[in-house]
Design a protein around this motif. Structure first.
Motif, PDB file in Angstrom:
ATOM      1  N   GLU A 110       0.823  -1.201   0.000  1.00  0.00           N
ATOM      2  CA  GLU A 110       0.000   0.000   0.000  1.00  0.00           C
ATOM      3  C   GLU A 110       0.861   1.257   0.000  1.00  0.00           C
ATOM      4  O   GLU A 110       1.790   1.401   0.794  1.00  0.00           O
ATOM      5  CB  GLU A 110      -0.914   0.018   1.225  1.00  0.00           C
ATOM      6  N   TYR A 111       0.521   2.170  -0.928  1.00  0.00           N
ATOM      7  CA  TYR A 111       1.148   3.484  -0.991  1.00  0.00           C
ATOM      8  C   TYR A 111       0.074   4.554  -0.808  1.00  0.00           C
ATOM      9  O   TYR A 111      -1.101   4.342  -1.128  1.00  0.00           O
ATOM     10  CB  TYR A 111       1.814   3.710  -2.354  1.00  0.00           C
ATOM     11  N   MET A 112       0.495   5.713  -0.345  1.00  0.00           N
ATOM     12  CA  MET A 112      -0.341   6.908  -0.367  1.00  0.00           C
ATOM     13  C   MET A 112       0.387   7.967  -1.187  1.00  0.00           C
ATOM     14  O   MET A 112       1.625   8.012  -1.206  1.00  0.00           O
ATOM     15  CB  MET A 112      -0.617   7.423   1.041  1.00  0.00           C
ATOM     16  N   HIS A 113      -0.397   8.800  -1.866  1.00  0.00           N
ATOM     17  CA  HIS A 113       0.192   9.811  -2.739  1.00  0.00           C
ATOM     18  C   HIS A 113      -0.401  11.175  -2.396  1.00  0.00           C
ATOM     19  O   HIS A 113      -1.576  11.431  -2.634  1.00  0.00           O
ATOM     20  CB  HIS A 113      -0.107   9.461  -4.203  1.00  0.00           C
ATOM     21  N   PRO A 114       0.409  12.091  -1.842  1.00  0.00           N
ATOM     22  CA  PRO A 114      -0.092  13.407  -1.467  1.00  0.00           C
ATOM     23  C   PRO A 114       0.095  14.480  -2.538  1.00  0.00           C
ATOM     24  O   PRO A 114      -0.340  15.623  -2.362  1.00  0.00           O
ATOM     25  CB  PRO A 114       0.767  13.749  -0.247  1.00  0.00           C
ATOM     26  N   GLY A 115       0.749  14.123  -3.673  1.00  0.00           N
ATOM     27  CA  GLY A 115       1.091  15.135  -4.670  1.00  0.00           C
ATOM     28  C   GLY A 115       0.416  14.918  -6.003  1.00  0.00           C
ATOM     29  O   GLY A 115      -0.647  14.300  -6.099  1.00  0.00           O
ATOM     30  N   GLN A 116       1.043  15.453  -7.065  1.00  0.00           N
ATOM     31  CA  GLN A 116       0.548  15.260  -8.427  1.00  0.00           C
ATOM     32  C   GLN A 116       0.700  13.788  -8.806  1.00  0.00           C
ATOM     33  O   GLN A 116       1.745  13.174  -8.532  1.00  0.00           O
ATOM     34  CB  GLN A 116       1.324  16.141  -9.414  1.00  0.00           C
ATOM     35  N   ALA A 117      -0.311  13.229  -9.459  1.00  0.00           N
ATOM     36  CA  ALA A 117      -0.328  11.787  -9.716  1.00  0.00           C
ATOM     37  C   ALA A 117       0.882  11.312 -10.504  1.00  0.00           C
ATOM     38  O   ALA A 117       1.364  10.192 -10.292  1.00  0.00           O
ATOM     39  CB  ALA A 117      -1.615  11.407 -10.451  1.00  0.00           C
ATOM     40  N   TYR A 118       1.388  12.139 -11.421  1.00  0.00           N
ATOM     41  CA  TYR A 118       2.516  11.713 -12.246  1.00  0.00           C
ATOM     42  C   TYR A 118       3.838  11.678 -11.472  1.00  0.00           C
ATOM     43  O   TYR A 118       4.803  11.076 -11.925  1.00  0.00           O
ATOM     44  CB  TYR A 118       2.664  12.617 -13.475  1.00  0.00           C
ATOM     45  N   ASP A 119       3.888  12.295 -10.306  1.00  0.00           N
ATOM     46  CA  ASP A 119       5.125  12.412  -9.534  1.00  0.00           C
ATOM     47  C   ASP A 119       5.307  11.184  -8.637  1.00  0.00           C
ATOM     48  O   ASP A 119       4.865  11.155  -7.492  1.00  0.00           O
ATOM     49  CB  ASP A 119       5.097  13.691  -8.701  1.00  0.00           C
ATOM     50  N   THR A 120       5.983  10.192  -9.161  1.00  0.00           N
ATOM     51  CA  THR A 120       6.179   8.948  -8.417  1.00  0.00           C
ATOM     52  C   THR A 120       6.969   9.167  -7.138  1.00  0.00           C
ATOM     53  O   THR A 120       6.753   8.489  -6.125  1.00  0.00           O
ATOM     54  CB  THR A 120       6.904   7.920  -9.299  1.00  0.00           C
ATOM     55  N   ASP A 121       7.894  10.119  -7.151  1.00  0.00           N
ATOM     56  CA  ASP A 121       8.756  10.346  -5.985  1.00  0.00           C
ATOM     57  C   ASP A 121       7.970  10.788  -4.755  1.00  0.00           C
ATOM     58  O   ASP A 121       8.449  10.649  -3.623  1.00  0.00           O
ATOM     59  CB  ASP A 121       9.820  11.394  -6.316  1.00  0.00           C
ATOM     60  N   ALA A 122       6.774  11.359  -4.968  1.00  0.00           N
ATOM     61  CA  ALA A 122       5.981  11.842  -3.835  1.00  0.00           C
ATOM     62  C   ALA A 122       5.248  10.720  -3.112  1.00  0.00           C
ATOM     63  O   ALA A 122       4.776  10.898  -1.982  1.00  0.00           O
ATOM     64  CB  ALA A 122       4.973  12.889  -4.313  1.00  0.00           C
ATOM     65  N   MET A 123       5.142   9.546  -3.723  1.00  0.00           N
ATOM     66  CA  MET A 123       4.434   8.428  -3.107  1.00  0.00           C
ATOM     67  C   MET A 123       5.239   7.867  -1.939  1.00  0.00           C
ATOM     68  O   MET A 123       6.462   7.851  -1.964  1.00  0.00           O
ATOM     69  CB  MET A 123       4.172   7.329  -4.143  1.00  0.00           C
ATOM     70  N   TYR A 124       4.540   7.376  -0.922  1.00  0.00           N
ATOM     71  CA  TYR A 124       5.238   6.758   0.196  1.00  0.00           C
ATOM     72  C   TYR A 124       4.493   5.512   0.664  1.00  0.00           C
ATOM     73  O   TYR A 124       3.276   5.413   0.563  1.00  0.00           O
ATOM     74  CB  TYR A 124       5.406   7.755   1.356  1.00  0.00           C
TER      75      TYR A 124
END
Length: 388
Positions: free
Chosen positions: A364-378
């Motif tokens: 499971e990941y959560m993404h707080p940023g722009q969807a295309y920005d993989t680096d923002a996922m954690y």
């Protein structure tokens, strides 16, 4: 295994004991003079890549006049298998059961399908990988009884021998031993008098160009899933098949745009464009060489009688919002009204990642940023493993 399958196929044994079901092309171009709800799903088209291709040629934007493109759309899975049932049901798969059980339950319990049936829609699901069961036969107009077995045994035998050759062929020749798994649908026995649906871009495009629309008073839902941008990269912009070494991901996307333009033009020429909800989407995004960067699918949408220039929204939306969006579209909302989230909003969105060869473990990941920005996922630390 290959020898066993080949023997059974040639002998005609083992595949015909129980009646099966086939996903056919029946009524794919039947539309309602009342109301239609259409989803054209282009496999593996990445949102940011599509945006770049459209921006490179203003004529591409004209394809999507009246549509809103949600560039910041977040998907839910990195591959087709779990994405498509989720898109149509809103039900997560977390390795709690077998996929077959999940898929059957997801479609049976889909709020979207329930609403469609309450509204009197005729349902057509053109999905070559659909694990059709008796409920599907009752529910989907194009799922029909068929004999189990191999219709073209020589073709099937050729593919088996070709695949076996992969082990022994020199590296430079291995590419000639590849058989696209989607091609195996072509070898099945179709229901009598019907044609099996395949994911092929070129087959669908040819049908769009040469088959006529026919009409019914009953409202129609059509879900059509084609290969879109997915490898192998064998299509040029005119949807002509080319050698894979000459193809590219971007060229497959341009082919997808050509198909989309032709399909939308067909609906316009047939007088059913304005009275239709139309969604052009992908099941997941794509990144060449990196399976982890697939969280940003395309999502274009127009409502009934919607008229305006092409729009782009970067609202932080997600496939988890689709069930509500569908309901609003059914109620007559236009594309800018189907999500509560607006440009500039902050939001974390859920995504379950797995490697293609390791489906038994989902991270499971959560993404707080722009969807295309993989680096923002954690990573959240939650891992969903298949029970032993």
């Amino acid at each position: 295994l290959c020898v066993t399958l080949l023997t059974l196929a040639v002998a005609g044994q083992g595949f015909e004991k129980k009646p099966g079901l086939g996903v056919t092309t029946r009524d794919m171009f039947q539309m309602s003079e009342d109301t239609n709800f259409v989803i054209l799903l282009l496999d593996a088209v990445n949102g940011q890549t599509m945006y770049d291709v459209i921006a490179s040629d203003g004529d591409y934007q004209n394809i999507f006049t009246d549509f809103t493109f949600y560039s910041n759309m977040m998907g839910v899975y990195p591959a087709t298998k779990y994405s498509v049932p989720y898109i149509l049901s809103g039900q997560w798969f977390e390795n709690q059961t077998s996929f077959r059980e999940y898929e059957a339950e997801a479609y049976a319990a889909s709020p979207f399908f329930a609403s469609m049936e309450e509204e009197g829609y005729q349902l057509g699901v053109y999905e070559a990988e659909l694990q059709a069961n008796d409920r599907g036969k009752e529910r989907f107009v194009n799922v029909l009884p068929s004999r189990r077995g191999i219709g073209n045994k020589l073709m099937f035998a050729k593919w088996q021998i070709q695949m076996t050759g992969f082990k022994y062929a020199p590296w430079g020749l291995k590419k000639h031993t590849f058989v696209n798994p989607n091609d195996f649908n072509k070898a099945k026995i179709p229901p009598e008098g019907e044609e099996l649906f395949t994911l092929s871009n070129s087959e669908f495009y040819n049908s769009v160009l040469h088959e006529e629309l026919d009409y019914t008073d009953q409202k129609c839902f059509r879900f059509i899933h084609i290969i879109g941008g997915h490898p192998p990269f064998i299509y040029d912009e005119e949807v002509e098949e080319i050698p894979e070494e000459k193809g590219s991901y971007e060229e497959n996307i341009r082919a997808s745009l050509t198909i989309t333009r032709a399909y939308l033009d067909k609906l316009k020429d047939g007088g059913v464009y304005d009275n239709s909800v139309i969604i052009v989407m992908s099941d997941h995004g794509f990144h060449m060489g990196d399976y982890s960067e697939r969280q940003n699918p395309i999502f274009f949408v127009k409502g009934i009688d919607e008229k305006h220039d092409f729009r782009v929204s970067d609202a932080p939306v997600s496939y988890t919002d689709l069930q509500e969006a569908y309901q609003r579209l059914l109620s007559g909302a236009e594309s800018s009204q189907i999500f509560d989230w607006k440009s500039g909003d902050e939001r974390e969105r859920r995504y379950l990642f797995y490697e293609y060869s390791e489906e038994e473990q989902m991270i499971e990941y959560m993404h707080p940023g722009q969807a295309y920005d993989t680096d923002a996922m954690y990573k959240t630390g939650n891992v969903y493993k298949k029970a032993k």
